[in-house]
Design an enzyme around this catalytic site. Structure first.
Site, short mmCIF file in Angstrom:
data_model
loop_
_atom_site.label_atom_id
_atom_site.label_comp_id
_atom_site.label_asym_id
_atom_site.label_seq_id
_atom_site.Cartn_x
_atom_site.Cartn_y
_atom_site.Cartn_z
N ARG A 126 6.74 38.11 8.77
CA ARG A 126 7.71 38.17 7.68
C ARG A 126 7.36 37.25 6.52
O ARG A 126 8.13 37.16 5.56
CB ARG A 126 9.08 37.77 8.21
CG ARG A 126 10.04 38.95 8.35
CD ARG A 126 11.31 38.43 8.96
NE ARG A 126 12.47 39.23 8.64
CZ ARG A 126 12.94 40.20 9.42
NH1 ARG A 126 12.31 40.56 10.52
NH2 ARG A 126 14.04 40.83 9.09
N ARG A 155 26.49 43.37 14.84
CA ARG A 155 25.69 42.34 14.18
C ARG A 155 26.45 41.78 12.98
O ARG A 155 26.73 42.49 12.03
CB ARG A 155 24.35 42.93 13.71
CG ARG A 155 23.33 43.01 14.81
CD ARG A 155 22.04 43.61 14.30
NE ARG A 155 21.44 42.88 13.18
CZ ARG A 155 20.25 43.16 12.68
NH1 ARG A 155 19.53 44.14 13.19
NH2 ARG A 155 19.77 42.47 11.66
N ARG A 213 25.56 50.69 9.73
CA ARG A 213 25.16 50.18 11.03
C ARG A 213 26.10 49.04 11.47
O ARG A 213 26.44 48.93 12.64
CB ARG A 213 23.71 49.65 10.94
CG ARG A 213 23.16 49.08 12.23
CD ARG A 213 21.66 48.78 12.11
NE ARG A 213 21.37 47.60 11.31
CZ ARG A 213 20.14 47.20 10.99
NH1 ARG A 213 19.09 47.89 11.36
NH2 ARG A 213 19.95 46.11 10.27
N LYS A 238 12.99 50.36 10.89
CA LYS A 238 11.86 49.89 11.71
C LYS A 238 12.14 49.94 13.20
O LYS A 238 11.32 50.40 13.98
CB LYS A 238 11.47 48.45 11.34
CG LYS A 238 10.99 48.26 9.92
CD LYS A 238 10.51 46.83 9.69
CE LYS A 238 11.59 45.75 9.85
NZ LYS A 238 12.62 45.75 8.82
N ARG A 292 19.26 38.92 2.55
CA ARG A 292 18.13 39.36 3.37
C ARG A 292 17.14 40.17 2.52
O ARG A 292 15.93 40.08 2.70
CB ARG A 292 18.63 40.19 4.56
CG ARG A 292 19.18 39.31 5.69
CD ARG A 292 20.20 40.03 6.53
NE ARG A 292 19.66 41.15 7.27
CZ ARG A 292 20.42 42.13 7.76
NH1 ARG A 292 21.73 42.12 7.58
NH2 ARG A 292 19.87 43.11 8.42
P1 ADP Z 1 16.56 43.45 9.75
O1 ADP Z 1 15.15 43.89 9.55
O2 ADP Z 1 17.55 44.56 9.66
O3 ADP Z 1 16.96 42.27 8.91
P2 ADP Z 1 15.83 42.03 12.21
O4 ADP Z 1 16.41 42.22 13.55
O5 ADP Z 1 14.38 42.32 12.03
O6 ADP Z 1 16.71 42.95 11.26
O7 ADP Z 1 16.08 40.55 11.71
C1 ADP Z 1 17.35 39.91 11.74
C2 ADP Z 1 17.21 38.42 11.39
O8 ADP Z 1 16.43 37.78 12.41
C3 ADP Z 1 16.49 38.10 10.09
O9 ADP Z 1 17.35 38.14 8.96
C4 ADP Z 1 15.98 36.68 10.39
O10 ADP Z 1 17.01 35.73 10.25
C5 ADP Z 1 15.62 36.74 11.86
N1 ADP Z 1 14.18 37.09 12.06
C6 ADP Z 1 13.71 38.22 12.66
N2 ADP Z 1 12.36 38.23 12.67
C7 ADP Z 1 11.97 37.08 12.07
C8 ADP Z 1 10.70 36.50 11.73
N3 ADP Z 1 9.55 37.13 12.01
N4 ADP Z 1 10.69 35.30 11.10
C9 ADP Z 1 11.81 34.65 10.80
N5 ADP Z 1 13.04 35.15 11.06
C10 ADP Z 1 13.13 36.34 11.68
#
Ligand code: ADP
Length: 190
Positions: A89, A134, A128, A14, A146
């Site tokens: 989410r 990360r 990654r 994404k 996740r």
């Molecule tokens: P990925 O899609 O690879 O998990 P992201 O950067 O989108 O990576 O998300 C990393 C973490 O950030 C998630 O596992 C969550 O803990 C937090 N996070 C990101 N976006 C949201 C959201 N919209 N609501 C709640 N937590 C979020």
């Protein structure tokens, strides 16, 4: 205005693809994950709170996340729309987003699912993790959590927009530019 949700499991690409689409269609790229990582890096109270959830692969609570998103969206200027990456989410976030965009008279144009299998995403995330810095990308049990959170809490967001006739699926396997091409055609149709 084109307001697009780029949707998909963790590691589906994404972030990479949202950046490309943002450039191509003059959209503001909003990644809630990147926003949280920025807060963590600057050791803010919000960052401290977010970290405790992100380290476990759990969602950051809605009230914090939605408020942060709302403020960012309201500041958007000089763009032809927004591409949302990592938000909404869960269903509550989707409802909050619809309400916000309705109030701004700039509704969501559509949701695009980047379709990638579970085995492939675990492989991609571990790779990654070798370079991204990360912590949540280095531990397979956090990655699996996740994915579990995605299945249980996030996947229903697809049906939520599908019922409104606003959801499409794009094959997320292939080269970066190949996938970017597929996504661009999907965006043009929204
Ligand atoms: P990925 O899609 O690879 O998990 P992201 O950067 O989108 O990576 O998300 C990393 C973490 O950030 C998630 O596992 C969550 O803990 C937090 N996070 C990101 N976006 C949201 C959201 N919209 N609501 C709640 N937590 C979020």
């Amino acid at each position: 205005m084109k307001n697009i949700i780029l949707f998909g499991p963790p590691g589906s690409g994404k972030g990479t693809q949202a950046e490309k689409l943002a450039e191509r269609f003059n959209l503001l790229h909003i990644s809630t994950g990147d926003m949280f990582r920025y807060e963590i890096k600057h050791d803010t109270p919000l960052g401290k709170k977010a970290k405790s959830y992100m380290d476990k692969g759990e969602l950051v609570p809605d009230e914090v996340t939605i408020e942060m998103l709302r403020e960012r969206v309201k500041k958007a200027t000089g763009v032809d729309g927004i591409i949302f990456d990592g938000f909404p989410r869960n269903k509550a976030q989707a409802e909050a987003l619809d309400e916000l965009m309705h109030d701004l008279e700039s509704p969501i144009s559509g949701l695009i699912l980047l379709d990638v299998s579970e085995d492939e995403i675990v492989k991609r995330i571990l790779k990654r993790g070798e370079s991204s810095g990360r912590a949540d990308d280095r531990d397979e049990s956090i990655i699996r959590n996740r994915i579990e959170v995605f299945r249980k809490q996030t996947a229903p967001v697809f049906s939520y927009y599908d019922k409104k006739g606003l959801a499409v699926k794009v094959n997320g396997l292939g080269g970066i530019d190949e996938i970017a091409g597929r996504l661009a055609s999907a965006v043009e149709k929204l």
